[in-house]
Write a protein that holds these residues in place. Structure first.
Motif, PDB file in Angstrom:
ATOM      1  N   TRP A  58      -1.555  10.565  11.604  1.00 46.67           N
ATOM      2  CA  TRP A  58      -2.011   9.659  10.552  1.00 46.67           C
ATOM      3  C   TRP A  58      -3.372  10.174  10.104  1.00 46.67           C
ATOM      4  O   TRP A  58      -4.313  10.217  10.883  1.00 46.67           O
ATOM      5  N   HIS A  82      -6.435   9.748   7.545  1.00 42.29           N
ATOM      6  CA  HIS A  82      -7.122   8.883   6.586  1.00 42.29           C
ATOM      7  C   HIS A  82      -7.499   9.693   5.358  1.00 42.29           C
ATOM      8  O   HIS A  82      -7.810  10.872   5.455  1.00 42.29           O
ATOM      9  N   GLY A  83      -7.481   9.047   4.203  1.00 47.92           N
ATOM     10  CA  GLY A  83      -7.793   9.746   2.968  1.00 47.92           C
ATOM     11  C   GLY A  83      -9.103   9.317   2.352  1.00 47.92           C
ATOM     12  O   GLY A  83      -9.526   8.187   2.513  1.00 47.92           O
ATOM     13  N   ARG A 100      -7.707   9.324  -1.848  1.00 45.64           N
ATOM     14  CA  ARG A 100      -6.244   9.409  -1.879  1.00 45.64           C
ATOM     15  C   ARG A 100      -5.696   8.481  -0.796  1.00 45.64           C
ATOM     16  O   ARG A 100      -6.414   8.119   0.138  1.00 45.64           O
ATOM     17  N   PRO A 101      -4.412   8.119  -0.895  1.00 46.02           N
ATOM     18  CA  PRO A 101      -3.822   7.310   0.171  1.00 46.02           C
ATOM     19  C   PRO A 101      -3.773   8.096   1.486  1.00 46.02           C
ATOM     20  O   PRO A 101      -3.865   9.326   1.487  1.00 46.02           O
ATOM     21  N   PRO A 102      -3.615   7.394   2.599  1.00 45.03           N
ATOM     22  CA  PRO A 102      -3.452   8.112   3.868  1.00 45.03           C
ATOM     23  C   PRO A 102      -2.165   8.946   3.855  1.00 45.03           C
ATOM     24  O   PRO A 102      -1.251   8.676   3.078  1.00 45.03           O
ATOM     25  N   PRO A 155       0.834  -1.213   0.000  1.00 44.52           N
ATOM     26  CA  PRO A 155       0.000   0.000   0.000  1.00 44.52           C
ATOM     27  C   PRO A 155       0.868   1.262   0.000  1.00 44.52           C
ATOM     28  O   PRO A 155       1.981   1.257   0.526  1.00 44.52           O
ATOM     29  N   ARG A 156       0.342   2.310  -0.573  1.00 42.36           N
ATOM     30  CA  ARG A 156       1.045   3.589  -0.634  1.00 42.36           C
ATOM     31  C   ARG A 156       0.565   4.500   0.488  1.00 42.36           C
ATOM     32  O   ARG A 156      -0.621   4.531   0.810  1.00 42.36           O
ATOM     33  N   VAL A 157       1.496   5.251   1.043  1.00 45.30           N
ATOM     34  CA  VAL A 157       1.206   6.252   2.059  1.00 45.30           C
ATOM     35  C   VAL A 157       1.940   7.520   1.658  1.00 45.30           C
ATOM     36  O   VAL A 157       3.119   7.470   1.299  1.00 45.30           O
TER      37      VAL A 157
END
Length: 163
Positions: A83, A85-86, A89-91, A14-16
């Motif tokens: 952190w 959340h998106g 979009r990624p977080p 996963p992307r962040v």
């Protein structure tokens, strides 16, 4: 696991997104905010961490401050990690560093990066929610609390302290 398998594994993770900012104040406790031209609301000086170049969050906060407002200031201690959340979009993981109290000379030296910013201003802490949208208002308030109490860096989720 072969090198090819490992590369496929890494590519599938996963992307962040990651960003870093500096929290600057004046001698009266007002917070320096910048007004981006590419989205609504105001922000702290900061931006995306260039991880492809090996940049760290601290380095990004310093580079972004220099790019956005023309000040080369070594960030102080880490105040918060958030952190966020998106939606669509990624977080995002957002780092906030203590930029310190700027002098009158430093404020006079501010030059906004016209490609990204419209202006800057000093805002009273109790007025931050008027300028900062979403979880950013909570993140900055929590960072100011970390400064006031002398506590270590705060862990946040969507701007709210965890635990």
């Amino acid at each position: 696991m072969t090198t090819n398998d490992y590369a496929s594994y890494i590519a599938g993770l996963p992307r962040v997104l990651a960003g870093a900012a500096a929290l600057f104040r004046d001698g009266e406790g007002r917070v320096l905010l910048v007004e981006p031209n590419y989205r609504e609301g105001w922000a702290l000086p900061g931006g995306t961490i260039e991880s492809a170049t090996g940049e760290t969050p601290r380095q990004a906060a310093r580079r972004e401050t220099l790019e956005e407002i023309g000040l080369d200031v070594e960030p102080g201690r880490l105040l918060a990690v958030d952190w966020v959340h998106g939606t669509g979009r990624p977080p995002i993981v957002a780092y906030v560093y203590d930029g310190g109290v700027l002098s009158g000379e430093q404020f006079r030296a501010i030059r906004v990066q016209e490609e990204e910013l419209i202006s800057w201003k000093l805002v009273e802490p109790e007025e931050l929610a008027t300028y900062l949208l979403g979880s950013l208002a909570f993140r900055v308030a929590a960072s100011l609390d970390a400064l006031a109490t002398g506590r270590g860096a705060l862990e946040l989720e969507n701007g709210r302290p965890v635990g």
